[in-house]
Scaffold this active site. Structure first.
Site, PDB file in Angstrom:
ATOM      1  N   SER A 150       0.833  -1.197   0.000  1.00 26.04           N
ATOM      2  CA  SER A 150       0.000   0.000   0.000  1.00 26.04           C
ATOM      3  C   SER A 150       0.867   1.247   0.000  1.00 26.04           C
ATOM      4  O   SER A 150       2.047   1.202   0.335  1.00 26.04           O
ATOM      5  CB  SER A 150      -0.928   0.003   1.213  1.00 26.04           C
ATOM      6  N   LYS A 151       0.222   2.328  -0.391  1.00 24.26           N
ATOM      7  CA  LYS A 151       0.905   3.617  -0.512  1.00 24.26           C
ATOM      8  C   LYS A 151       1.663   4.008   0.748  1.00 24.26           C
ATOM      9  O   LYS A 151       2.631   4.744   0.699  1.00 24.26           O
ATOM     10  CB  LYS A 151      -0.153   4.702  -0.778  1.00 24.26           C
TER      11      LYS A 151
END
Ligand code: GLU
Length: 449
Positions: free
Chosen positions: A236-237
Site C-alpha cells: 500500500s501507498k
C-alpha cells in the site's frame, strides 16, 4: 474459439503496480494463446475518475511495453448500451427500483447486526413495483441459491445463496455501477477469460448471477494473488511506492520492470529469472500462477534492473538518460555502470565527474599522512600525467605505498569518500580536467601545511 481478455483499470488513481501486473498477465495470456487484449477504462465512477489518471494509465502501459488490440474503450461513452440492458432487467422484473433512504438502510443494517445476521438488503422495495420514472436506485434480484465457479487458479469457489442480497446495479438508468457495467461489457466485448486481482473474487457471484439473468455466457475466471510488500502485508501507498510512474521516475527500465512483475505470483518450471517478455509469453500458463500472495522485493527489482543495465551498451544508456552520445559521456557511463542499479544512478553516481564536489582538505590525507607527504605524492602523479604516462601510476604506488598514492589521488579526482578507482576516474575525466583537479588539491593541501 478466439481468446479475448481485457485489462480494466479504473482511472481513479495513477496506474498501480498491481494493476500493471494484472495487465501484464492478461497480455501474456493473450500472446500465449494467440488472442486479443482489450483496454477498457472503467470510468463509471464519475466523481473519482479523471482524464489525468486515464492518461497516466495509457502512458505507463505503453512505457511498460504492453500493447493492446482494441481500445481504450471508455465505459462513460457506452451509457446507452447499459441503459438498454437495465431496462430489459426492469421489464423482466429481474431488477427493480428501490427508494429506501440511507437512514432506513442503516437502521436495518444495525438491526440485522444486533440479531446476529450478516447484513444485506431485505428486499423491501421488491414488491413495490415502482415505475420507470422512479427516483431511487436500481437493485438486482439476487437468486437465493448458492453460486459457484471454477477459478482457473484457485479451483472451485462457492458462495452461499443468502449472503449477498439484492445489490444496487445502477444509481439511475444513466448511472450503471461497476458490477453491471462489467457484465455488459464482458459480454459485448466477447471476453473469454477474466483475469484480475484477488479482490475481484467477491464480485464474481454477483457477475455470474447478472450474466444468467441477462442470458449472457459466463467467461472463465482467474484471480491473481495479491502483491505483498517485504513485511508480507498488502502493498500500500503507506509503506511503498505503488504507482508505476514512481518506478519509472526512479530510473527502472521497462524491460526489467516487466520481467520483475511477471515473476510476482508466477514462475517458470525451471525457475529461470531473467527472461524477455516474448520468452515468458511462450511458456506462460495460468496453471502455474500461485494462490498465495506474491512478494514485491525491491532488492530483487534492483538486482534485475542492474542486470538489464549491464547488458546495455553505453551508447544505448546515453540515449535512455538523455545524454549526448559523446566520448566523455560514454566513459562516464562505463565507469558508473558496474555499480549502477537504476538509470538515475548515472546522474547521481556520475555527478562528481561533471562537477567536483566540495570537500575538506583533510579528506586528502591517507590515515595519519602529513599534508606535505600527500602533496608530494600528488606532484609525482602530476608529473606522470603531464608526460602522458598515467600507466606509470601503479608502479609509483608500489614504490611510495598504495594508500599514500591512491587515496589522495582518488579524493583529488572525485572529492568523495567513496568512488570508483582513481585510474578509471582519470581516464573518464581526461587529462586536462584531471590535472585541474590535482592542482586544486595541491592548493588545498598547501593551506593546511
Ligand atoms: N476496474 C476494476 C479495477 O480497477 C477491474 C475489475 C475487473 O477486472 O473486473 O479494479
Amino acid at each position: 474459439m478466439e481468446v479475448r481478455v481485457r485489462m480494466a483499470p479504473s482511472p481513479t488513481g495513477f496506474l498501480h503496480v498491481g494493476t500493471a501486473r494484472t495487465a501484464l498477465f492478461n497480455w501474456l495470456f493473450a500472446k500465449k494463446n494467440g488472442g486479443k487484449l482489450i483496454l477498457r477504462i472503467e470510468d463509471t465512477d464519475l466523481a473519482r475518475s479523471t482524464p489525468e489518471f486515464e492518461k497516466d494509465i495509457v502512458e505507463q502501459l505503453e512505457w511498460l511495453g504492453i500493447t493492446w488490440n482494441e481500445g481504450p474503450i471508455r465505459q462513460s461513452e457506452r451509457l446507452d448500451l447499459y441503459e438498454t440492458h437495465l431496462k430489459r432487467l426492469l421489464d423482466e422484473k429481474k431488477a427493480y427500483w428501490c427508494t429506501c433512504t440511507k437512514d432506513e438502510l442503516e437502521a436495518k443494517r444495525k438491526e440485522m447486526l444486533e440479531s446476529g445476521i450478516a447484513p444485506r438488503y431485505d428486499g423491501a422495495c421488491r414488491e413495490k413495483h415502482l415505475g420507470q420514472d422512479s427516483k431511487g436506485v436500481i437493485r438486482f434480484v439476487m437468486p437465493e441459491h448458492a453460486i459457484g465457479f471454477t477459478d482457473l487458479i484457485r479451483g472451485h469457489i462457492e458462495f452461499k445463496g443468502d449472503m449477498i442480497g439484492d445489490i444496487v446495479i445502477a444509481k439511475s438508468l444513466k448511472e450503471p455501477l461497476y458490477n453491471f457495467a462489467v457484465v455488459v461489457d464482458d459480454e459485448d466485448m466477447k471476453i473469454t477469460h477474466v483475469i484480475r486481482g484477488e479482490d475481484g473474487i467477491a464480485n464474481t457471484p454477483k457477475q455470474l448471477a447478472l450474466q444468467a439473468a441477462l442470458g449472457f455466457r459466463h467467461p472463465h475466471y482467474a484471480h491473481l494473488p495479491l502483491i505483498l510488500d517485504a513485511s508480507r502485508a498488502k502493498m500500500s501507498k503507506r509503506n511503498a511506492a505503488t504507482a508505476l510512474a514512481e518506478y519509472r521516475a526512479a530510473g527502472y527500465l521497462p524491460e526489467a520492470m516487466m520481467n520483475f512483475l511477471a515473476l510476482i505470483g508466477w514462475h517458470p518450471e525451471d525457475d529461470k529469472e531473467i527472461m524477455v517478455p516474448e520468452e515468458i509469453a511462450k511458456i506462460f500458463t495460468l496453471e502455474r500462477v500461485q494462490k498465495g500472495g506474491g512478494a514485491f522485493s525491491l532488492e530483487k527489482l534492483n538486482w534485475m534492473n542492474a542486470h538489464y543495465l549491464r547488458a546495455m551498451s553505453d551508447a544505448a544508456i546515453a540515449k535512455r538518460i538523455g545524454w549526448e552520445d559523446s566520448g566523455k559521456n560514454r566513459r562516464i557511463i562505463a565507469l558508473v555502470k558496474p555499480r549502477a542499479e537504476t538509470l538515475n544512478d548515472f546522474a547521481t553516481h556520475g555527478a562528481f565527474l561533471f562537477d567536483l564536489p566540495k570537500y575538506e582538505p583533510e579528506l586528502l590525507l591517507w590515515k595519519d599522512m602529513a599534508p606535505g607527504a600527500a602533496k608530494a605524492s600528488l606532484e609525482h602523479v602530476i608529473a606522470l600525467v603531464e608526460k602522458g604516462d598515467a600507466a606509470g601510476i601503479p608502479k609509483l604506488a608500489e614504490e611510495r605505498g598504495r594508500g599514500e598514492t591512491f587515496w589522495p589521488l582518488r579524493v583529488a579526482l572525485s572529492g568523495l569518500k567513496e568512488s570508483p578507482g582513481p585510474i578509471e576516474i582519470l581516464d573518464a575525466l581526461g587529462t586536462d580536467e584531471s590535472l585541474r583537479r590535482l592542482h586544486l588539491a595541491i592548493g588545498k593541501l598547501e593551506k593546511i601545511s
